[in-house]
Enzyme design. Structure first.
Site, PDB file in Angstrom:
ATOM      1  N   ARG A  63      11.636  -2.146  10.723  1.00 36.20           N
ATOM      2  CA  ARG A  63      10.595  -1.623  11.603  1.00 36.20           C
ATOM      3  C   ARG A  63      10.388  -2.592  12.763  1.00 36.20           C
ATOM      4  O   ARG A  63      10.349  -3.800  12.552  1.00 36.20           O
ATOM      5  CB  ARG A  63       9.281  -1.466  10.813  1.00 36.20           C
ATOM      6  CG  ARG A  63       9.167  -0.135  10.135  1.00 36.20           C
ATOM      7  CD  ARG A  63       7.968  -0.045   9.247  1.00 36.20           C
ATOM      8  NE  ARG A  63       6.715  -0.525   9.827  1.00 36.20           N
ATOM      9  CZ  ARG A  63       5.537  -0.409   9.238  1.00 36.20           C
ATOM     10  NH1 ARG A  63       5.452   0.180   8.057  1.00 36.20           N
ATOM     11  NH2 ARG A  63       4.446  -0.867   9.802  1.00 36.20           N
ATOM     12  N   ARG A  76      11.449  -6.773   4.765  1.00 36.91           N
ATOM     13  CA  ARG A  76      11.369  -5.316   4.568  1.00 36.91           C
ATOM     14  C   ARG A  76      12.440  -4.568   5.369  1.00 36.91           C
ATOM     15  O   ARG A  76      12.637  -4.816   6.540  1.00 36.91           O
ATOM     16  CB  ARG A  76       9.979  -4.817   4.977  1.00 36.91           C
ATOM     17  CG  ARG A  76       9.839  -3.308   4.859  1.00 36.91           C
ATOM     18  CD  ARG A  76       8.433  -2.863   4.703  1.00 36.91           C
ATOM     19  NE  ARG A  76       7.605  -3.114   5.870  1.00 36.91           N
ATOM     20  CZ  ARG A  76       6.299  -2.836   5.919  1.00 36.91           C
ATOM     21  NH1 ARG A  76       5.700  -2.342   4.854  1.00 36.91           N
ATOM     22  NH2 ARG A  76       5.605  -3.086   7.000  1.00 36.91           N
ATOM     23  N   LYS A  82       0.837  -1.213   0.000  1.00 36.50           N
ATOM     24  CA  LYS A  82       0.000   0.000   0.000  1.00 36.50           C
ATOM     25  C   LYS A  82       0.872   1.265   0.000  1.00 36.50           C
ATOM     26  O   LYS A  82       0.594   2.203  -0.727  1.00 36.50           O
ATOM     27  CB  LYS A  82      -0.916   0.032   1.243  1.00 36.50           C
ATOM     28  CG  LYS A  82      -1.883  -1.131   1.357  1.00 36.50           C
ATOM     29  CD  LYS A  82      -2.839  -0.936   2.516  1.00 36.50           C
ATOM     30  CE  LYS A  82      -2.185  -0.976   3.882  1.00 36.50           C
ATOM     31  NZ  LYS A  82      -1.577  -2.270   4.265  1.00 36.50           N
ATOM     32  N   ARG A 134      -0.502  -8.452  13.513  1.00 38.26           N
ATOM     33  CA  ARG A 134      -1.035  -7.495  12.533  1.00 38.26           C
ATOM     34  C   ARG A 134      -1.884  -8.206  11.483  1.00 38.26           C
ATOM     35  O   ARG A 134      -2.900  -7.680  11.038  1.00 38.26           O
ATOM     36  CB  ARG A 134       0.116  -6.734  11.871  1.00 38.26           C
ATOM     37  CG  ARG A 134       0.782  -5.756  12.842  1.00 38.26           C
ATOM     38  CD  ARG A 134       2.127  -5.284  12.328  1.00 38.26           C
ATOM     39  NE  ARG A 134       2.027  -4.485  11.134  1.00 38.26           N
ATOM     40  CZ  ARG A 134       3.007  -4.351  10.231  1.00 38.26           C
ATOM     41  NH1 ARG A 134       4.155  -4.985  10.407  1.00 38.26           N
ATOM     42  NH2 ARG A 134       2.833  -3.617   9.169  1.00 38.26           N
ATOM     43  N   ARG A 160      -9.286   1.272   8.803  1.00 34.33           N
ATOM     44  CA  ARG A 160      -8.896  -0.119   9.059  1.00 34.33           C
ATOM     45  C   ARG A 160      -9.999  -0.885   9.774  1.00 34.33           C
ATOM     46  O   ARG A 160      -9.847  -2.075  10.013  1.00 34.33           O
ATOM     47  CB  ARG A 160      -7.641  -0.135   9.916  1.00 34.33           C
ATOM     48  CG  ARG A 160      -6.382  -0.397   9.116  1.00 34.33           C
ATOM     49  CD  ARG A 160      -5.203  -0.362  10.055  1.00 34.33           C
ATOM     50  NE  ARG A 160      -4.105  -1.133   9.586  1.00 34.33           N
ATOM     51  CZ  ARG A 160      -2.936  -0.628   9.233  1.00 34.33           C
ATOM     52  NH1 ARG A 160      -2.727   0.654   9.247  1.00 34.33           N
ATOM     53  NH2 ARG A 160      -1.976  -1.424   8.851  1.00 34.33           N
TER      54      ARG A 160
HETATM   55  P1  AMP Z   1       1.192   0.638   9.090  1.00 38.65           P
HETATM   56  O1  AMP Z   1       2.405   1.496   8.887  1.00 38.65           O
HETATM   57  O2  AMP Z   1       0.041   1.088   8.235  1.00 38.65           O
HETATM   58  O3  AMP Z   1       1.475  -0.827   8.959  1.00 38.65           O
HETATM   59  O4  AMP Z   1       0.708   0.870  10.619  1.00 38.65           O
HETATM   60  C1  AMP Z   1       1.565   0.615  11.719  1.00 38.65           C
HETATM   61  C2  AMP Z   1       0.791   0.606  12.999  1.00 38.65           C
HETATM   62  O5  AMP Z   1       0.140   1.888  13.213  1.00 38.65           O
HETATM   63  C3  AMP Z   1      -0.350  -0.396  13.079  1.00 38.65           C
HETATM   64  O6  AMP Z   1       0.082  -1.708  13.418  1.00 38.65           O
HETATM   65  C4  AMP Z   1      -1.220   0.226  14.187  1.00 38.65           C
HETATM   66  O7  AMP Z   1      -0.644   0.033  15.467  1.00 38.65           O
HETATM   67  C5  AMP Z   1      -1.118   1.713  13.845  1.00 38.65           C
HETATM   68  N1  AMP Z   1      -2.178   2.098  12.884  1.00 38.65           N
HETATM   69  C6  AMP Z   1      -2.034   2.339  11.553  1.00 38.65           C
HETATM   70  N2  AMP Z   1      -3.216   2.614  10.971  1.00 38.65           N
HETATM   71  C7  AMP Z   1      -4.150   2.534  11.958  1.00 38.65           C
HETATM   72  C8  AMP Z   1      -5.576   2.698  12.009  1.00 38.65           C
HETATM   73  N3  AMP Z   1      -6.292   2.991  10.899  1.00 38.65           N
HETATM   74  N4  AMP Z   1      -6.196   2.564  13.197  1.00 38.65           N
HETATM   75  C9  AMP Z   1      -5.509   2.291  14.321  1.00 38.65           C
HETATM   76  N5  AMP Z   1      -4.181   2.099  14.345  1.00 38.65           N
HETATM   77  C10 AMP Z   1      -3.484   2.216  13.177  1.00 38.65           C
END
Ligand code: AMP
Length: 249
Positions: A183, A150, A29, A194, A104
């Protein structure tokens, strides 16, 4: 009237679209959102990046956010709604934006619908109100490989994959020579959390948009350029409809 429609120069028709990319962690994404943002000169809004930025500070909300991210759990809605609302009110979003990582959950999708309809400052003509939602579908085996491999450059933000898209020198950024980092939430046990959270919470979001006729699916197993091509195809078919709608007004 039809003469006026065909004689209007194309460059006068402004591209306006709200694009939401959905998909499991590791679906690409972020990569695709960056490409779409560059192509259409609209901002990319990554909730994960915004939250990580806040979490890097030592003040209170940051510390709590950091803990949720470290466990691979979703940050509570009252926090993310505030963060997203503030970001979408920036003037750079007035021509639209591409969003990854939000919504989400079904609750977040409903919140976004009402925000775009009622509170989004640039939506006076209602054109932002219906996002183009694109689901990037990827086989589960691919996802684990992508997440485990990654690596990110801490200086320029470029991402690599040590198995699928390695840097020229081991663990070093091609562009600026920085040592690549991993990360924290790409560790295997967090990745599993996740993926579970995606299955439970985010899959119903796709279903929510599918029911409303707003969901388009692309094949995220394909090479990056081909996935971009599919996404652009979806957007441009849809944007043409928006242009026609504008011209007809
Ligand atoms: P990402 O970089 O999109 O994989 O997001 C990393 C982390 O940020 C996730 O595992 C959540 O802890 C938090 N996060 C990202 N997007 C959301 C969302 N829409 N709602 C709640 N927590 C989020």
């Amino acid at each position: 009237m039809s003469g006026a429609r065909t004689s209007r120069p194309k460059e006068q028709i402004r591209f306006i679209a709200t694009i939401v990319l959905l998909g499991p962690p590791g679906a690409g994404k972020g990569t695709q959102a960056k490409r779409i943002a560059e192509r259409y000169h609209i901002p990319r809004i990554s909730l994960g990046d915004l939250l990580r930025h806040i979490a890097a500070g030592n003040a209170d909300p940051g510390r709590q956010i950091k803990e949720f991210i470290a466990r691979g759990e979703l940050v509570p809605d009252h926090v993310v709604f505030e963060v997203i609302a503030q970001r979408l009110r920036h003037t750079d979003c007035s021509r639209g934006f591409v969003m990854d990582g939000f919504p989400r959950t079904r609750t977040q999708a409903c919140w976004l619908d009402s925000f775009l309809e009622r509170d989004f400052p640039a939506s006076s003509r209602g054109r932002h109100a219906v996002p183009i939602v694109i689901l990037i579908q990827v086989d589960p085996d691919h996802l684990l490989l992508r997440l485990a491999g990654r690596r990110v450059c801490p200086s320029c933000g470029r991402t690599y994959n040590i198995y699928l898209q390695p840097p020229r020198a081991r663990e070093v950024c091609d562009l600026d020579g920085s040592k690549l980092t991993r990360r924290d939430d790409d560790r295997e046990e967090v990745v599993r959390a996740r993926l579970v959270s995606y299955e439970l919470e985010t899959r119903p979001v796709a279903e929510y948009y599918r029911r409303k006729g707003q969901l388009f699916t692309v094949d995220g197993n394909l090479p990056v350029d081909q996935v971009t091509g599919q996404i652009v195809g979806v957007i441009e078919k849809r944007v043409k409809f928006i242009e026609d709608f504008d011209v007809a007004r």
